[in-house]
Design a protein around this motif. Structure first.
Motif, mmCIF file in Angstrom:
data_model
loop_
_atom_site.group_PDB
_atom_site.id
_atom_site.type_symbol
_atom_site.label_atom_id
_atom_site.label_comp_id
_atom_site.label_asym_id
_atom_site.label_seq_id
_atom_site.Cartn_x
_atom_site.Cartn_y
_atom_site.Cartn_z
ATOM 1 N N GLU A 26 -69.284 20.977 -2.475
ATOM 2 C CA GLU A 26 -69.907 20.089 -1.497
ATOM 3 C C GLU A 26 -69.988 18.675 -2.060
ATOM 4 N N ALA A 27 -69.679 17.698 -1.235
ATOM 5 C CA ALA A 27 -69.783 16.308 -1.649
ATOM 6 C C ALA A 27 -71.237 15.847 -1.625
ATOM 7 N N THR A 28 -71.577 14.914 -2.500
ATOM 8 C CA THR A 28 -72.900 14.297 -2.482
ATOM 9 C C THR A 28 -72.950 13.295 -1.331
ATOM 10 N N PRO A 29 -74.135 12.785 -0.971
ATOM 11 C CA PRO A 29 -74.205 11.816 0.130
ATOM 12 C C PRO A 29 -73.297 10.598 -0.048
ATOM 13 N N VAL A 30 -73.261 10.035 -1.267
ATOM 14 C CA VAL A 30 -72.422 8.849 -1.473
ATOM 15 C C VAL A 30 -70.945 9.213 -1.353
ATOM 16 N N GLN A 31 -70.566 10.401 -1.766
ATOM 17 C CA GLN A 31 -69.178 10.848 -1.624
ATOM 18 C C GLN A 31 -68.835 11.113 -0.156
ATOM 19 N N SER A 32 -69.760 11.765 0.546
ATOM 20 C CA SER A 32 -69.531 12.083 1.960
ATOM 21 C C SER A 32 -69.312 10.829 2.794
ATOM 22 N N LYS A 33 -70.045 9.762 2.467
ATOM 23 C CA LYS A 33 -69.958 8.538 3.266
ATOM 24 C C LYS A 33 -68.842 7.596 2.816
ATOM 25 N N SER A 34 -68.416 7.707 1.552
ATOM 26 C CA SER A 34 -67.491 6.716 0.989
ATOM 27 C C SER A 34 -66.038 7.142 0.988
ATOM 28 N N ILE A 35 -65.762 8.432 0.783
ATOM 29 C CA ILE A 35 -64.383 8.863 0.556
ATOM 30 C C ILE A 35 -63.481 8.570 1.757
ATOM 31 N N ALA A 36 -63.942 8.926 2.961
ATOM 32 C CA ALA A 36 -63.082 8.764 4.151
ATOM 33 C C ALA A 36 -62.686 7.302 4.394
ATOM 34 N N PRO A 37 -63.649 6.350 4.443
ATOM 35 C CA PRO A 37 -63.232 4.958 4.668
ATOM 36 C C PRO A 37 -62.381 4.394 3.536
ATOM 37 N N MET A 38 -62.609 4.861 2.329
ATOM 38 C CA MET A 38 -61.786 4.373 1.221
ATOM 39 C C MET A 38 -60.364 4.915 1.320
ATOM 40 N N LEU A 39 -60.228 6.164 1.758
ATOM 41 C CA LEU A 39 -58.891 6.734 1.983
ATOM 42 C C LEU A 39 -58.151 5.964 3.070
ATOM 43 N N GLU A 40 -58.918 5.395 4.016
ATOM 44 C CA GLU A 40 -58.313 4.602 5.107
ATOM 45 C C GLU A 40 -57.940 3.191 4.656
ATOM 46 N N GLY A 41 -58.326 2.839 3.417
ATOM 47 C CA GLY A 41 -57.978 1.521 2.894
ATOM 48 C C GLY A 41 -58.985 0.434 3.185
ATOM 49 N N ARG A 42 -60.178 0.811 3.663
ATOM 50 C CA ARG A 42 -61.204 -0.176 4.024
ATOM 51 C C ARG A 42 -61.880 -0.754 2.785
ATOM 52 N N ASP A 43 -62.252 -2.024 2.856
ATOM 53 C CA ASP A 43 -63.153 -2.599 1.858
ATOM 54 C C ASP A 43 -64.541 -2.007 2.097
ATOM 55 N N MET A 44 -65.325 -1.883 1.019
ATOM 56 C CA MET A 44 -66.655 -1.273 1.168
ATOM 57 C C MET A 44 -67.663 -1.937 0.237
ATOM 58 N N VAL A 45 -68.905 -1.999 0.724
ATOM 59 C CA VAL A 45 -70.055 -2.355 -0.108
ATOM 60 C C VAL A 45 -70.984 -1.158 -0.070
ATOM 61 N N VAL A 46 -71.177 -0.552 -1.229
ATOM 62 C CA VAL A 46 -71.960 0.689 -1.309
ATOM 63 C C VAL A 46 -73.184 0.475 -2.179
ATOM 64 N N GLN A 47 -74.340 0.631 -1.575
ATOM 65 C CA GLN A 47 -75.586 0.563 -2.345
ATOM 66 C C GLN A 47 -76.041 1.985 -2.647
ATOM 67 N N ALA A 48 -76.056 2.334 -3.923
ATOM 68 C CA ALA A 48 -76.428 3.698 -4.315
ATOM 69 C C ALA A 48 -77.002 3.682 -5.717
ATOM 70 N N PRO A 49 -78.039 4.470 -5.965
ATOM 71 C CA PRO A 49 -78.616 4.529 -7.308
ATOM 72 C C PRO A 49 -77.628 5.122 -8.316
ATOM 73 N N THR A 50 -77.875 4.843 -9.594
ATOM 74 C CA THR A 50 -77.075 5.442 -10.658
ATOM 75 C C THR A 50 -77.224 6.959 -10.623
ATOM 76 N N GLY A 51 -76.132 7.655 -10.933
ATOM 77 C CA GLY A 51 -76.199 9.112 -11.039
ATOM 78 C C GLY A 51 -76.149 9.832 -9.718
ATOM 79 N N THR A 52 -75.409 9.276 -8.739
ATOM 80 C CA THR A 52 -75.324 9.940 -7.435
ATOM 81 C C THR A 52 -73.906 10.386 -7.105
#
Length: 534
Positions: A26-52
Motif C-alpha cells: 500500500e502506498a503512503t498518503p504522499v505516494q498516493s497523491k504524488s506518483i500519478a501526477p509525476m508519472l504524467e510529467g506534471r510539475d509539483m509542489v509537495v508539502q509533507a513532513p520528513t519520514g512520510t
C-alpha cells in the motif's frame, strides 16, 4: 482517501517486482497523491513532513522514465545533506534491483572529488547531489545537465536554511527550461513559494497534513522500560490482556531472531520474519500466523510491509522506530475493518526524544501507562480459569471425579483439608501464580549472587546449524579456548545462523576477547552479550 496499491500502477514489471521485494504493498498518503501526477510529467509542489515515504513518491516515477540506452544525466535530485543523499541513493538502488543497467551516482562534499569524476565517466543517468558539490562539478564541466528531464528538490526548506539559496537559483537557471520540476518541503515559506512561482510551470499542489499520517481508531500507549526488561514486559502485557493475535516490531533482524527464540522458549506460539529469510520460510511463517498456529508475529519493518492479517488485536513497538512513517505502518496492522486496535511502545530513556517526535508529527495521543503487576496477571488468569471450569461443569460428566475427590479427602493424611482447599490447589496450579515474577528478566533473581551481581550472562555467537555446529561443539569451543569448566556453560540454543549460550559473568569479557576473530569452519566469529540493546 482510497489506498493506492503499488501492484495497480502502470509502470514496468521490473519496478513492481523491486517494490514488492522492498515489502511495499500500500502506498503512503504522499505516494498516493504524488506518483500519478509525476508519472504524467506534471510539475509539483509537495508539502509533507520528513519520514512520510517521499523517496518512493519521486523515485518510482524517475525509475519508470529511465531507459537503458540513455547515456546522459536524465534526472537530478538535490538534497541538503550528504546523509540524505546517500539514503536517497540507497532507496533508488533498491528500486533499480531488476534494471541494473540504470546507473545512479551520489555526489556530495566530504568525498574525494577525483573519485567522483572517475565515477561520472560511466555516464550515470541519475545523480543525487548536495548543491555545493554539484556546483563544483558544474564549474569543472564534469557534470553536464543540458539534457536534464527531471529535477527534484528534496527538503527544499532545509537547503534554504543551510544557505544554498544562490546555488539553487544558479542550478535552476542553468538546466533546460523544458523539464519536470518537483519540490518537496516540510514548510511553505515565502522563499519556497518564490522558487515555485519562478521556476515551476502550473504545478500540482499537494499537502500532506499530519492527520493523514496517524491512525485515530487505535489506542496508543507507551511504557518506560529498561532494555533488559522488555521481554518480561511483552509477556506480561500479552498475558494480562489475553491477546489472541499480536504483532511485535523490532528494528533489527538479529533482535527478531533472538526474541522469537526466547518467546518460544517461554511457551508462546511465536514466529519471526525478516528480510534475510527466503521466500519459502516467509511463506511458512505467514501461513502459520494466518491459520492460528502462531499467535505472535515478530517482524522487522521491511518484512512486515504489506502484511494484511485480519484480527490483529495488538501491535508492540518492542523497539521505537527511527522513522515516523514506520510507526504509522506498524500500528496500522491493528484496528482494521473499523475495529478498535491497541498499540504499546516500549521506550527506554534514549527513546523518549523519538517518541516525542512521533507525537509531534502525528498529533497522536500516546498515553503513558505502567506495567501490569503480578497480582493483576494472577487475577486475570484466575478469572479465565474459573470461566473455563464453569464450561466444564456445564458439559462434562463429573461423577467419577467426584468419587475420586471423596476418596482422596477420606484418606487419613488428607482429613484436615476441605473441598475448598482442594479446589484452591487445583486453581493455583492452573493459574501458575507461584511462577509469576516481578519484571526483572527471565531467571535473573536466581542468577544473582548475594551482592546483587549477575552470576551469568547470555552470549550471542554468529554460528549455527548451517555451520554444522551443535550444542556440544559450542561448549567445547568455550571450555577449551577460554579455560571455562563445561559445567559452568549452559542453556545453549543453536539456531540456523546463530546461537546463544549462558556463561559466568566473571568470564564473559575474557570469552569475548578470546573468541573475537577466531574462525570456525572458515567462519569468522562474532561474539556479543545478547542482552545489551541499543
Amino acid at each position: 482517501m482510497q489506498e493506492l496499491l503499488f501492484e495497480s500502477l502502470n509502470v514496468k514489471e521490473e519496478l513492481k517486482r523491486a517494490v514488492k521485494d522492498m515489502g511495499f504493498v500500500e502506498a503512503t498518503p504522499v505516494q498516493s497523491k504524488s506518483i500519478a501526477p509525476m508519472l504524467e510529467g506534471r510539475d509539483m509542489v509537495v508539502q509533507a513532513p520528513t519520514g512520510t515515504g517521499k523517496t518512493c513518491a519521486f523515485g518510482i516515477p524517475i525509475m519508470e522514465a529511465m531507459k537503458e540506452e540513455d547515456s546522459f544525466v536524465k534526472a537530478l535530485i538535490l538534497s541538503p545533506t550528504r546523509e540524505l543523499a546517500v539514503q536517497i541513493t540507497n532507496e533508488l538502488m533498491k528500486l533499480n534491483k531488476y534494471m541494473s543497467s540504470i546507473r545512479i551516482l551520489a555526489v556530495y562534499g566530504g568525498q574525494s572529488i577525483d573519485r567522483q569524476i572517475m565515477a561520472l565517466r560511466k555516464k550515470p543517468q541519475i545523480i543525487v547531489a548536495t548543491p555545493g558539490r554539484l556546483m563544483d562539478h558544474m564549474r569543472r564541466k564534469t557534470i553536464r545537465l543540458d539534457r536534464l528531464e527531471q529535477l527534484i528538490l528534496d527538503e527544499a526548506d532545509e537547503m534554504l536554511n543551510m544557505g544554498f539559496r544562490e546555488d539553487i537559483d544558479e542550478i535552476l537557471e542553468s538546466v533546460p527550461k523544458e523539464r519536470q520540476t518537483v519540490l518537496f518541503s516540510a514548510t511553505m515559506s515565502q522563499d519556497i513559494l518564490r522558487i515555485s512561482n519562478r521556476y515551476l510551470t502550473d504545478p500540482v499542489k499537494i499537502q500532506i497534513t499530519k492527520s493523514e499520517i496517524t491512525v485515530p481508531s487505535i489506542k496508543q500507549y507507551y511504557l518506560e522500560v529498561s532494555p533488559d526488561d522488555k521481554m518480561d514486559l511483552l509477556a506480561r502485557l500479552i498475558d494480562v490482556n489475553d491477546f489472541k493475535l499480536s504483532m511485535v516490531f523490532c528494528n533489527t533482524k538479529r533482535m527478531v531472531d533472538e526474541l522469537s527464540h526466547e518467546m518460544t522458549a517461554r511457551g508462546y506460539l511465536s514466529e519471526g520474519i525478516h528480510g534475510d529469510m527466503n521466500q519459502a520460510q516467509r511463506d511458512r511463517v505467514m501461513r502459520n500466523f494466518k491459520e492460528g498456529r502462531a499467535d505472535i508475529l515478530i517482524a522487522t519493518d521491511v518484512a512486515a510491509r504489506g502484511i494484511d492479517v485480519k484480527g490483529v488485536e495488538a501491535v508492540f513497538n518492542y523497539d521505537i522506530p527511527d522513522d515516523v512513517e514506520y510507526y504509522v505502518h506498524r500500528i496500522g496492522r491493528t484496528g482494521r475493518a473499523k475495529e478498535e486496535g491497541v498499540s504499546y511502545s516500549f521506550a527506554t530513556r534514549r527513546d523518549m526524544y523519538r517518541l516525542k517526535e512521533i507525537m509531534n508529527y502525528t498529533k497522536a495521543k500516546i498515553v503513558f501507562v505502567t506495567a501490569p503487576k503480578v497480582s493483576e496477571i494472577a487475577d486475570v488468569r484466575t478469572q479465565r480459569a474459573l470461566a473455563d471450569i464453569r464450561k466444564v461443569m456445564k458439559k462434562a460428566k463429573l461423577d467419577r471425579y467426584a468419587k475420586s475427590i471423596e476418596e482422596f479427602l477420606s484418606e487419613e493424611e488428607n482429613q484436615d483439608y476441605t473441598i475448598l482447599d482442594l479446589a484452591s490447589a487445583f486453581l493455583s496450579r492452573e493459574v501458575g501464580a507461584e511462577q509469576l515474577r516481578e519484571i526483572e528478566g527471565p531467571g535473573k533473581k536466581r542468577d544473582r549472587d548475594r551482592g546483587g551481581n549477575k552470576k551469568s550472562v547470555r552470549l550471542f555467537i554468529n554460528i549455527g546449524k548451517l555451520d554444522k555446529i551443535k550444542k556440544k561443539h559450542i561448549v567445547l569451543l568455550i571450555s577449551e579456548k577460554c579455560n571455562v569448566k563445561e559445567k559452568m556453560i549452559g542453556d545453549v540454543a543453536v539456531m540456523d545462523k546463530f546461537s546463544f549460550v549462558n556463561v559466568p559473568s566473571s568470564k564473559a569479557q575474557e570469552i569475548l576477547h578470546t573468541l573475537k576473530g577466531l574462525r570456525y569452519n572458515g567462519r569468522k566469529l562474532n561474539v556479543e552479550i545478547s542482552n545489551k540493546r541499543k
